[in-house]
Design a protein around this motif. Structure first.
Motif, short mmCIF file in Angstrom:
data_model
loop_
_atom_site.label_atom_id
_atom_site.label_comp_id
_atom_site.label_asym_id
_atom_site.label_seq_id
_atom_site.Cartn_x
_atom_site.Cartn_y
_atom_site.Cartn_z
N ARG A 53 0.79 -1.38 -0.07
CA ARG A 53 0.01 0.02 -0.09
C ARG A 53 0.80 1.24 0.12
O ARG A 53 0.61 2.13 -0.77
CB ARG A 53 -1.10 0.05 1.23
CG ARG A 53 -1.78 1.21 1.21
CD ARG A 53 -2.59 1.48 2.45
NE ARG A 53 -1.67 1.71 3.67
CZ ARG A 53 -1.64 1.10 4.89
NH1 ARG A 53 -2.63 0.46 5.34
NH2 ARG A 53 -0.78 1.51 5.79
N THR A 54 1.93 1.27 0.80
CA THR A 54 2.92 2.28 1.10
C THR A 54 3.44 2.59 -0.38
O THR A 54 3.59 3.95 -1.08
CB THR A 54 3.88 2.11 1.92
OG1 THR A 54 2.99 2.06 3.23
CG2 THR A 54 4.62 3.22 2.17
N GLY A 55 3.91 1.62 -1.05
CA GLY A 55 4.57 1.79 -2.12
C GLY A 55 3.67 2.32 -3.41
O GLY A 55 4.05 3.15 -4.30
N LEU A 56 2.83 1.76 -3.36
CA LEU A 56 1.48 2.45 -4.68
C LEU A 56 1.05 3.55 -4.09
O LEU A 56 0.98 4.32 -5.03
CB LEU A 56 0.38 1.06 -4.45
CG LEU A 56 0.66 -0.06 -5.03
CD1 LEU A 56 -0.66 -0.91 -4.70
CD2 LEU A 56 0.86 -0.17 -6.57
N HIS A 57 1.16 3.95 -2.96
CA HIS A 57 0.45 5.25 -2.59
C HIS A 57 1.67 6.25 -2.94
O HIS A 57 1.48 7.16 -3.48
CB HIS A 57 0.20 5.69 -1.01
CG HIS A 57 -0.40 6.78 -0.86
ND1 HIS A 57 0.64 7.85 -0.22
CD2 HIS A 57 -1.54 7.42 -0.75
CE1 HIS A 57 -0.11 9.05 0.19
NE2 HIS A 57 -1.33 8.64 -0.27
#
Length: 167
Positions: free
Chosen positions: A158-162
């Motif tokens: 999630r952090t990477g995509l965000h």
């Protein structure tokens, strides 16, 4: 006198470069995004069954989880925690208020700000719903360590995509 030239050569069209990828990368079952999407739907069905007797939806349950950690948050703060915009969150909060589980209060200093508080009924749900995470987790087929590792991977995802969409 006109001189006839050969066929006109057009400049080659610029097209998107498609890297050589194995055909298997286009299979639905090999799509990480689809696996996450399908797992989210499966979780939704599991939680619907677990929360049904308490007349709660999964998003309402998530709001309660946030408020059990800290009451008096603004709608914006709750939305930030849950990755929901106010247009999605406001009707959900109104339904929780109508069911007597939360109350909304306008900030006296800034009437545009609305803070959310649990009612006694909302607080009383904490104990009977305490078993829900373990019940849902048990339905995954993963042990506690496996669930923790998966959670860590999903948070990283999630952090990477965000972060990638903010670039």
């Amino acid at each position: 006198m006109s001189v006839r030239q050969g066929p006109q050569r057009r400049a080659p069209r610029k097209s998107a470069v498609v890297p050589d990828v194995p055909a298997d990368s286009q299979r639905l079952d090999n799509q990480l995004c689809f696996a996450v999407y399908a797992a989210a739907h499966a979780f939704g069905r599991a939680y619907r069954a677990l929360l049904g007797e308490h007349d709660l939806t999964y998003p309402q349950y998530l709001v309660l989880l946030v408020l059990w950690e800290e009451e008096g948050l603004s709608v914006k703060e709750i939305g930030t925690r849950l990755f929901l915009d106010s247009g999605t969150l406001t009707p959900l909060l109104k339904r929780l208020e109508a069911s007597g589980r939360v109350r909304r209060a306008r900030d006296r200093a800034d009437e545009r700000q609305v803070s959310i508080f649990l009612t006694d009924a909302g607080r009383a749900l904490r104990e009977p719903l305490a078993c829900i995470p373990d019940q849902a987790g048990g339905m995954t087929g993963l042990d506690v360590e496996g669930r923790r590792a998966l959670l860590d991977h999903l948070v990283t995802l999630r952090t990477g995509l965000h972060d990638g969409t903010d670039a």
